[in-house]
Design a protein around this motif. Sequence first.
Motif, PDB file in Angstrom:
ATOM      1  N   ILE A 104      11.293   2.330  -6.973  1.00  0.00           N
ATOM      2  CA  ILE A 104      11.179   0.884  -6.851  1.00  0.00           C
ATOM      3  C   ILE A 104       9.823   0.583  -6.226  1.00  0.00           C
ATOM      4  O   ILE A 104       9.475   1.148  -5.183  1.00  0.00           O
ATOM      5  CB  ILE A 104      12.341   0.271  -6.040  1.00  0.00           C
ATOM      6  N   PHE A 105       9.034  -0.230  -6.902  1.00  0.00           N
ATOM      7  CA  PHE A 105       7.662  -0.532  -6.485  1.00  0.00           C
ATOM      8  C   PHE A 105       6.872   0.765  -6.267  1.00  0.00           C
ATOM      9  O   PHE A 105       6.051   0.866  -5.346  1.00  0.00           O
ATOM     10  CB  PHE A 105       7.651  -1.389  -5.225  1.00  0.00           C
ATOM     11  N   GLY A 106       7.166   1.774  -7.126  1.00  0.00           N
ATOM     12  CA  GLY A 106       6.447   3.033  -7.055  1.00  0.00           C
ATOM     13  C   GLY A 106       6.925   3.988  -5.979  1.00  0.00           C
ATOM     14  O   GLY A 106       6.380   5.093  -5.840  1.00  0.00           O
ATOM     15  N   ARG A 107       7.937   3.591  -5.235  1.00  0.00           N
ATOM     16  CA  ARG A 107       8.450   4.445  -4.167  1.00  0.00           C
ATOM     17  C   ARG A 107       9.698   5.173  -4.674  1.00  0.00           C
ATOM     18  O   ARG A 107      10.605   4.537  -5.232  1.00  0.00           O
ATOM     19  CB  ARG A 107       8.747   3.634  -2.918  1.00  0.00           C
ATOM     20  N   HIS A 182       9.157  -2.885  -1.046  1.00  0.00           N
ATOM     21  CA  HIS A 182       7.799  -2.330  -1.134  1.00  0.00           C
ATOM     22  C   HIS A 182       7.583  -1.271  -0.047  1.00  0.00           C
ATOM     23  O   HIS A 182       6.707  -0.399  -0.188  1.00  0.00           O
ATOM     24  CB  HIS A 182       6.750  -3.441  -0.988  1.00  0.00           C
ATOM     25  N   SER A 183       8.351  -1.344   1.023  1.00  0.00           N
ATOM     26  CA  SER A 183       8.233  -0.358   2.107  1.00  0.00           C
ATOM     27  C   SER A 183       9.392   0.629   2.103  1.00  0.00           C
ATOM     28  O   SER A 183       9.624   1.330   3.093  1.00  0.00           O
ATOM     29  CB  SER A 183       8.170  -1.072   3.466  1.00  0.00           C
ATOM     30  N   PHE A 184      10.114   0.722   1.004  1.00  0.00           N
ATOM     31  CA  PHE A 184      11.309   1.565   0.942  1.00  0.00           C
ATOM     32  C   PHE A 184      10.981   3.027   1.252  1.00  0.00           C
ATOM     33  O   PHE A 184      10.004   3.585   0.767  1.00  0.00           O
ATOM     34  CB  PHE A 184      11.953   1.468  -0.443  1.00  0.00           C
ATOM     35  N   ASP A 185      11.846   3.634   2.050  1.00  0.00           N
ATOM     36  CA  ASP A 185      11.744   5.050   2.392  1.00  0.00           C
ATOM     37  C   ASP A 185      13.127   5.655   2.221  1.00  0.00           C
ATOM     38  O   ASP A 185      14.053   5.326   2.963  1.00  0.00           O
ATOM     39  CB  ASP A 185      11.253   5.213   3.831  1.00  0.00           C
ATOM     40  N   SER A 186      13.285   6.542   1.256  1.00  0.00           N
ATOM     41  CA  SER A 186      14.587   7.107   0.938  1.00  0.00           C
ATOM     42  C   SER A 186      15.190   7.895   2.093  1.00  0.00           C
ATOM     43  O   SER A 186      16.398   8.130   2.123  1.00  0.00           O
ATOM     44  CB  SER A 186      14.468   8.006  -0.301  1.00  0.00           C
ATOM     45  N   ARG A 187      14.365   8.291   3.051  1.00  0.00           N
ATOM     46  CA  ARG A 187      14.875   9.042   4.199  1.00  0.00           C
ATOM     47  C   ARG A 187      15.646   8.159   5.170  1.00  0.00           C
ATOM     48  O   ARG A 187      16.405   8.665   6.001  1.00  0.00           O
ATOM     49  CB  ARG A 187      13.718   9.727   4.928  1.00  0.00           C
TER      50      ARG A 187
END
Length: 283
Positions: A104-107, A182-187
């Motif tokens: 999502i948004f490249g993340r 845009h700031s997504f972090d799967s961790r």
Amino acid sequence: MWGKRTHSNTSVTNLKPATDVNYNCTPVVPRILHLAWYGSKTRPAFRFHHVISVMSSLRFIQPQRIMFWHDEVPIGKWWTFIRQKINKTTTRLLMMQREAPKDIFGRPVTKSEHHSDIVRLEAVINYGGIYHDLDVIVLRPLGKLYCYNTTMGEESRDYLCNGFFMSVANTTFLKLWHDSYHSFDSRLWGYHSVKMPGIIAKRHPGLVHVEKDTIHKPNWQDPGLRQLYDDGVFYNWTARNYAVHLWYRKHNVDYDPESIKRLNKTVGQIFRYIFYGQSHIIR
């Protein structure tokens, strides 16, 4: 807030939820129910508590259509059962096949729970309606909640849970929430699903209606889980709850129509109320 530990004979009372109070407003949220089924490759069968969840919505939401978002189609007798139930109503079931989003948004997005988080949010942004997890049980008509542009339930202080939310399409709140990815972090397990909507709500309180005690209470932390699943302990779900979130990942026991008849706990009352139309123990 919390129900009391009571004697076991409380469970024989045929409890019913509180009825909606009269409200004077114009409903704006469409009666579209969104459900999501992702990460099912490890356990692909529909389960009995999923049936209870959908039955509760057929009864109290009476959706015009159900949009069932999935990567794989569920299997098993309970999936067959609920499809037959839906076919006997005026609700139209739409199977919305969508591959799990890889980013999502490249993340990168790697966890099935995060796949579902993104799909549900984008579904309600695009179509409007009601989303709830398949371990959320609706207990009464949603009444005045249809009149707010966006509604979420409080899980705990500062956290709004995306296990249930309802909205008009394309609201500012939903778009701000989606833009936060845009700031997504799967961790980070629940940051964007529960903490971020809470942050946005505090920054822009006029954009979302928050139900504090009527959807995600009791919550997944003790004493909440004990109030749902301990024998002889009962949460007073009839007082004000629109819904109850079962937090089934924390329990994960399979039931069936026979075993719930004498289940002497809150979840037994709720299951019987939805499946049999009565909450008391069935001898």
